[in-house]
Design a protein around this motif. Structure first.
Motif, PDB file in Angstrom:
ATOM      1  N   ARG A 161       0.840  -1.193   0.000  1.00  0.00           N
ATOM      2  CA  ARG A 161       0.000   0.000   0.000  1.00  0.00           C
ATOM      3  C   ARG A 161       0.878   1.246   0.000  1.00  0.00           C
ATOM      4  O   ARG A 161       2.012   1.230   0.472  1.00  0.00           O
ATOM      5  CB  ARG A 161      -0.910   0.013   1.227  1.00  0.00           C
ATOM      6  CG  ARG A 161      -1.874  -1.150   1.280  1.00  0.00           C
ATOM      7  CD  ARG A 161      -3.197  -0.825   0.611  1.00  0.00           C
ATOM      8  NE  ARG A 161      -3.885   0.279   1.260  1.00  0.00           N
ATOM      9  CZ  ARG A 161      -4.690   0.123   2.290  1.00  0.00           C
ATOM     10  NH1 ARG A 161      -4.897  -1.052   2.799  1.00  0.00           N
ATOM     11  NH2 ARG A 161      -5.306   1.165   2.811  1.00  0.00           N
ATOM     12  N   GLU A 162       0.303   2.347  -0.492  1.00  0.00           N
ATOM     13  CA  GLU A 162       1.124   3.543  -0.650  1.00  0.00           C
ATOM     14  C   GLU A 162       1.534   4.174   0.672  1.00  0.00           C
ATOM     15  O   GLU A 162       2.552   4.840   0.746  1.00  0.00           O
ATOM     16  CB  GLU A 162       0.390   4.565  -1.523  1.00  0.00           C
ATOM     17  CG  GLU A 162       0.924   4.586  -2.934  1.00  0.00           C
ATOM     18  CD  GLU A 162       0.347   5.713  -3.759  1.00  0.00           C
ATOM     19  OE1 GLU A 162      -0.607   6.368  -3.309  1.00  0.00           O
ATOM     20  OE2 GLU A 162       0.841   5.923  -4.865  1.00  0.00           O
ATOM     21  N   PHE A 163       0.738   3.975   1.722  1.00  0.00           N
ATOM     22  CA  PHE A 163       1.122   4.649   2.969  1.00  0.00           C
ATOM     23  C   PHE A 163       2.390   4.056   3.566  1.00  0.00           C
ATOM     24  O   PHE A 163       3.107   4.740   4.297  1.00  0.00           O
ATOM     25  CB  PHE A 163      -0.037   4.701   3.976  1.00  0.00           C
ATOM     26  CG  PHE A 163      -0.483   3.404   4.562  1.00  0.00           C
ATOM     27  CD1 PHE A 163       0.173   2.856   5.631  1.00  0.00           C
ATOM     28  CD2 PHE A 163      -1.602   2.756   4.059  1.00  0.00           C
ATOM     29  CE1 PHE A 163      -0.259   1.681   6.195  1.00  0.00           C
ATOM     30  CE2 PHE A 163      -2.037   1.581   4.618  1.00  0.00           C
ATOM     31  CZ  PHE A 163      -1.366   1.040   5.682  1.00  0.00           C
ATOM     32  N   LEU A 165       4.854   3.100   1.611  1.00  0.00           N
ATOM     33  CA  LEU A 165       5.859   3.801   0.802  1.00  0.00           C
ATOM     34  C   LEU A 165       6.058   5.219   1.342  1.00  0.00           C
ATOM     35  O   LEU A 165       7.182   5.725   1.408  1.00  0.00           O
ATOM     36  CB  LEU A 165       5.381   3.835  -0.647  1.00  0.00           C
ATOM     37  CG  LEU A 165       6.426   4.106  -1.705  1.00  0.00           C
ATOM     38  CD1 LEU A 165       7.402   2.955  -1.772  1.00  0.00           C
ATOM     39  CD2 LEU A 165       5.762   4.310  -3.048  1.00  0.00           C
ATOM     40  N   ALA A 166       4.933   5.839   1.724  1.00  0.00           N
ATOM     41  CA  ALA A 166       5.015   7.194   2.274  1.00  0.00           C
ATOM     42  C   ALA A 166       5.841   7.192   3.553  1.00  0.00           C
ATOM     43  O   ALA A 166       6.684   8.068   3.757  1.00  0.00           O
ATOM     44  CB  ALA A 166       3.612   7.729   2.557  1.00  0.00           C
ATOM     45  N   ALA A 167       5.618   6.183   4.400  1.00  0.00           N
ATOM     46  CA  ALA A 167       6.389   6.101   5.643  1.00  0.00           C
ATOM     47  C   ALA A 167       7.864   5.886   5.327  1.00  0.00           C
ATOM     48  O   ALA A 167       8.741   6.440   5.993  1.00  0.00           O
ATOM     49  CB  ALA A 167       5.858   4.968   6.512  1.00  0.00           C
ATOM     50  N   ARG A 168       8.128   5.106   4.277  1.00  0.00           N
ATOM     51  CA  ARG A 168       9.528   4.876   3.919  1.00  0.00           C
ATOM     52  C   ARG A 168      10.155   6.169   3.401  1.00  0.00           C
ATOM     53  O   ARG A 168      11.318   6.454   3.673  1.00  0.00           O
ATOM     54  CB  ARG A 168       9.616   3.774   2.868  1.00  0.00           C
ATOM     55  CG  ARG A 168      11.025   3.301   2.661  1.00  0.00           C
ATOM     56  CD  ARG A 168      11.082   2.005   1.877  1.00  0.00           C
ATOM     57  NE  ARG A 168      10.353   0.945   2.536  1.00  0.00           N
ATOM     58  CZ  ARG A 168       9.643   0.027   1.887  1.00  0.00           C
ATOM     59  NH1 ARG A 168       9.563   0.060   0.576  1.00  0.00           N
ATOM     60  NH2 ARG A 168       9.015  -0.906   2.554  1.00  0.00           N
ATOM     61  N   SER A 169       9.373   6.965   2.688  1.00  0.00           N
ATOM     62  CA  SER A 169       9.928   8.216   2.168  1.00  0.00           C
ATOM     63  C   SER A 169      10.221   9.188   3.303  1.00  0.00           C
ATOM     64  O   SER A 169      11.013  10.108   3.143  1.00  0.00           O
ATOM     65  CB  SER A 169       8.965   8.845   1.164  1.00  0.00           C
ATOM     66  OG  SER A 169       7.942   9.532   1.832  1.00  0.00           O
ATOM     67  N   ILE A 170       9.583   8.987   4.443  1.00  0.00           N
ATOM     68  CA  ILE A 170       9.883   9.819   5.605  1.00  0.00           C
ATOM     69  C   ILE A 170      11.151   9.323   6.284  1.00  0.00           C
ATOM     70  O   ILE A 170      11.846  10.083   6.960  1.00  0.00           O
ATOM     71  CB  ILE A 170       8.685   9.781   6.576  1.00  0.00           C
ATOM     72  CG1 ILE A 170       7.554  10.637   6.026  1.00  0.00           C
ATOM     73  CG2 ILE A 170       9.062  10.264   7.953  1.00  0.00           C
ATOM     74  CD1 ILE A 170       6.244  10.343   6.653  1.00  0.00           C
ATOM     75  N   ARG A 204       4.096   0.797  14.087  1.00  0.00           N
ATOM     76  CA  ARG A 204       3.209   1.939  13.899  1.00  0.00           C
ATOM     77  C   ARG A 204       2.187   1.708  12.791  1.00  0.00           C
ATOM     78  O   ARG A 204       1.054   2.158  12.897  1.00  0.00           O
ATOM     79  CB  ARG A 204       4.040   3.182  13.595  1.00  0.00           C
ATOM     80  CG  ARG A 204       3.227   4.451  13.623  1.00  0.00           C
ATOM     81  CD  ARG A 204       4.070   5.646  13.277  1.00  0.00           C
ATOM     82  NE  ARG A 204       5.074   5.925  14.292  1.00  0.00           N
ATOM     83  CZ  ARG A 204       6.245   6.490  14.018  1.00  0.00           C
ATOM     84  NH1 ARG A 204       6.559   6.816  12.799  1.00  0.00           N
ATOM     85  NH2 ARG A 204       7.111   6.720  14.977  1.00  0.00           N
ATOM     86  N   HIS A 205       2.614   1.043  11.721  1.00  0.00           N
ATOM     87  CA  HIS A 205       1.703   0.943  10.582  1.00  0.00           C
ATOM     88  C   HIS A 205       1.139  -0.459  10.376  1.00  0.00           C
ATOM     89  O   HIS A 205      -0.031  -0.608  10.067  1.00  0.00           O
ATOM     90  CB  HIS A 205       2.416   1.378   9.302  1.00  0.00           C
ATOM     91  CG  HIS A 205       2.809   2.817   9.309  1.00  0.00           C
ATOM     92  ND1 HIS A 205       1.895   3.829   9.223  1.00  0.00           N
ATOM     93  CD2 HIS A 205       4.005   3.408   9.414  1.00  0.00           C
ATOM     94  CE1 HIS A 205       2.521   4.999   9.273  1.00  0.00           C
ATOM     95  NE2 HIS A 205       3.812   4.765   9.395  1.00  0.00           N
ATOM     96  N   PRO A 258      -1.171  -2.174  13.840  1.00  0.00           N
ATOM     97  CA  PRO A 258      -2.540  -1.668  13.996  1.00  0.00           C
ATOM     98  C   PRO A 258      -3.452  -2.081  12.845  1.00  0.00           C
ATOM     99  O   PRO A 258      -4.642  -2.278  13.052  1.00  0.00           O
ATOM    100  CB  PRO A 258      -2.361  -0.146  14.016  1.00  0.00           C
ATOM    101  CG  PRO A 258      -0.974   0.074  14.434  1.00  0.00           C
ATOM    102  CD  PRO A 258      -0.190  -1.077  13.898  1.00  0.00           C
ATOM    103  N   ASN A 259      -2.881  -2.246  11.658  1.00  0.00           N
ATOM    104  CA  ASN A 259      -3.722  -2.583  10.518  1.00  0.00           C
ATOM    105  C   ASN A 259      -4.029  -4.065  10.394  1.00  0.00           C
ATOM    106  O   ASN A 259      -4.923  -4.447   9.654  1.00  0.00           O
ATOM    107  CB  ASN A 259      -3.088  -2.074   9.222  1.00  0.00           C
ATOM    108  CG  ASN A 259      -3.388  -0.612   8.996  1.00  0.00           C
ATOM    109  OD1 ASN A 259      -4.523  -0.244   8.745  1.00  0.00           O
ATOM    110  ND2 ASN A 259      -2.386   0.236   9.139  1.00  0.00           N
TER     111      ASN A 259
END
Lengths: 307, 343
Positions: A196-198, A200-205, A215-216, A219-220
């Motif tokens: 999922r993209e989020f 990837l978003a966390a990795r970009s952070i 964290r991701h 919970p999911n």
């Protein structure tokens, strides 16, 4: 009027984000079944912990003149073939059954989730860990249990005393033979979430792997974990009774719900109430736990919350 | 080789970037080939400008954007961001450089964790980098929410409670949290409807002016790129075929593919719309796992030359600031005499 509205909106604006757990609790409260289930489970837990201290008849007291009695004020659940009070034995047995159920479930859950998350997240470990899981799935359960108990019963008894030694053994045995389903479900979910993209978003952070998981991912994947947890408690209680029945579990005079149930099957035709009490206790506990799990799963999912 | 007279500093330098994905097949999962999603891309982005990256679906735009931010481990090439070479730095060491470069994602729904509140989504980069106290972090989160035009009361809500445009604002706020210099906008408006697209693009432009940001704006919406970009790069099958200042490329496209692509843009004026001549390309895009020999575009090019089938054109500066990879231009003027009309 407008000023009041403006003021209240300003006040709202400075309200800091409150803990997520309050939202969870608010939502949990709206699930009637879950509330009733939680209340009932709490009641059972308190009863089996405090009950034996309050109830005036000990669970090992033999009153041979009062054997095979029907329920009465003196013996609310009746007595068994040796004249022991069934109510006292139910309370004492509940201690072991609930403790075994919860601990074994927790153990299999932690282990299964760990294996599942690691296998799903780290591609290199996926193959080995899943083959390991398959290995456990392919093991024939009963011979394995027999061997484990034969090998470890006496050392554990010597180390921790007869009852806690067996408790540790049973919890461990149930735990390590029931984590595989959880692991497979969690791995499947993690594999899907990972793309999922989020993530990837966390990795970009620059979120490191361990916090990515806590964290991701965790919970999911909570929903499937919750479901297997509630099923796991029921499964553990029942497996424990089966083990006791086979004579591999607790000593025969040590009451557990499963033990009482199997002892009572011999008298099923003469005294059917003796089967009903432990059966009812097991079913209601499992039902209560299932409702709690259902409510928790809904409460933990923000998309369902507030509906 | 590159335009040195530019006043601004080069913030991003991409050289010969290659991102190949292996294809595994068979019983033993042997590697049988690779998808050349990005195959030798070079460009610079100057500080404070917006470089538009356009191309059709599947040409490698998004992969290129992600590879530049090292969300993938690139196959080859070099990426220099703000003077730091990050092309082959291990992921753990990249963590320190991450604050300089951020990304806005295409699908605002998928790029936000459904289990986190807006405050924790925007606060995540602040938790990872820097050691703000809880109160200071909250202040910063509110500041960011103000900057992207989100009501502060929304801090406790979850992504599913927002509209697409608001979700994209959350994504932008998260990207801004660490004061980045360079933001890759990976089709940030593709998933939004037209009225919201304008809002988000204006927001991005406003933030650029205010914070001096540099964008790589990936899009397939040519009119939107014309609006926001300073320079435009056109990609085809994993390669940049043309790179030029916006006005030049829209006025006089050089590469035959750019010409065809721009001719497809609808014109709002009905009179000119009727007379416009569309260049319809024949055939399909070749597979990126098996690109044609020579020029990637040779199978569909209307002005194809014999040389195109066996020799790959160089990506060269044909006019100041204009780069084209085509045998019709550049040093190879020997066939210039038979140059067809590519205006």
């Amino acid at each position: 009027m407008t000023e009041v509205a403006k003021k209240s909106s300003v006040e709202q604006a400075i309200r800091p984000p409150r803990s997520q757990w309050w939202d969870v609790w608010d939502q949990f409260k709206t699930h009637k079944g879950a509330l009733v289930g939680a209340a009932f489970f709490l009641f059972i837990v308190l009863a089996v912990i405090i009950g034996p201290y309050i109830w005036h008849i000990g669970y090992e007291t033999i009153d041979i003149r009062a054997r095979n009695q029907a329920p009465s004020f003196a013996h609310p659940f009746g007595t068994d073939q040796l004249g022991r009070d069934t109510f006292a034995r139910m309370l004492k047995g509940g201690q072991t059954s609930v403790a075994v159920g919860v601990t074994a479930m927790a153990l299999s859950l932690v282990f299964g989730t760990f294996i599942g998350v690691v296998a799903g997240y780290f591609k290199k470990l996926d193959g080995p860990l899943m083959r390991f899981t398959d290995l456990f799935l392919a093991l024939p359960l009963l011979p394995l249990l027999l061997v484990i108990i034969m090998l470890f019963r006496d050392p554990l008894r010597a180390a921790f005393g007869p009852e806690s030694g067996i408790f540790i053994l049973i919890v461990f045995v149930i735990g390590i033979t029931s984590w595989m389903q959880t692991a497979r479900i969690v791995r499947g979910d993690v594999l899907a979430l990972k793309e999922r993209e989020f993530i990837l978003a966390a990795r970009s952070i620059g979120t490191p792997n361990r916090r990515m998981i806590t964290r991701h991912l965790l919970p999911n994947v909570l929903s499937p974990i919750m479901v297997s947890a509630t099923l796991g408690i029921a499964n553990a209680i029942i497996t424990e009774s089966a083990l006791s029945f086979l004579g591999l579990g607790f000593p025969s005079d040590f009451p557990t719900w499963g033990r009482l149930l199997f002892d009572a099957t011999d008298y099923l035709q003469q005294y059917p109430e003796r089967v009903i009490w432990p059966g009812l206790a097991i079913s209601l506990t499992v039902l209560a736990v299932n409702y709690i799990g259902d409510g928790l799963r809904d409460a933990l999912d923000p998309r369902i919350r507030g509906r | 080789m590159f335009d040195t007279s530019a006043p601004a500093r080069k913030l991003v330098e991409v050289r010969d970037l290659k991102m190949h994905f292996p294809i595994y097949a068979g019983v033993f999962r042997k590697q049988v080939g690779e998808v050349k999603a990005v195959d030798g891309v070079s460009f610079d982005i100057f500080e404070g400008e917006t470089l538009g990256l356009v191309g059709e679906s599947g040409c490698g735009k998004s992969t290129c954007g992600r590879a530049i931010l090292r969300l993938y481990d690139i196959t080859d090439g070099s990426v220099v961001i703000d003077g730091v070479e990050i092309g082959h730095t291990p992921q753990s060491a990249l963590r320190k450089i991450r604050p300089t470069m951020q990304m806005v994602f295409q699908d605002p729904q998928a790029s936000l964790d459904p289990r986190m509140t807006v405050a924790s989504i925007i606060g995540e980069p602040l938790m990872e980098h820097g050691n703000l106290s809880k109160a200071a972090r909250l202040d910063r989160i509110y500041e960011l929410m103000d900057a992207v035009g989100l009501n502060r009361n929304f801090a406790n809500r979850y992504p599913h409670e927002f509209s697409g445009g608001q979700r994209q604002r959350i994504g932008i706020a998260r990207a801004l949290a660490l004061n980045p210099k360079f933001i890759v906008c990976d089709e940030p408006i593709a998933a939004l409807d037209v009225s919201i697209q304008a809002q988000v693009v204006n927001l991005l432009e406003g933030l650029q002016k205010k914070l001096g940001l540099t964008y790589l704006f990936i899009s397939h919406d040519l009119s939107m790129v014309r609006h926001i970009a300073d320079r435009v790069a056109v990609m085809y099958l994993g390669k940049v075929v043309e790179l030029a200042p916006r006005d030049d490329i829209y006025a006089t496209p050089k590469h035959p593919y750019t010409v065809a692509l721009l001719s497809a843009v609808p014109d709002p004026d009905p009179n000119s719309e009727e007379v416009v001549e569309r260049i319809i390309l024949q055939g399909d895009v070749p597979s990126p796992s098996n690109p044609p020999e020579g020029c990637n575009f040779c199978t569909r090019c209307p002005n194809v030359l014999p040389i195109c089938h066996h020799e790959e054109p160089k990506f060269e500066e044909v006019e100041p600031g204009r780069f084209v990879a085509c045998h019709l231009f550049g040093d190879r003027k020997r066939e210039a005499s038979e140059e067809p009309e590519t205006q």
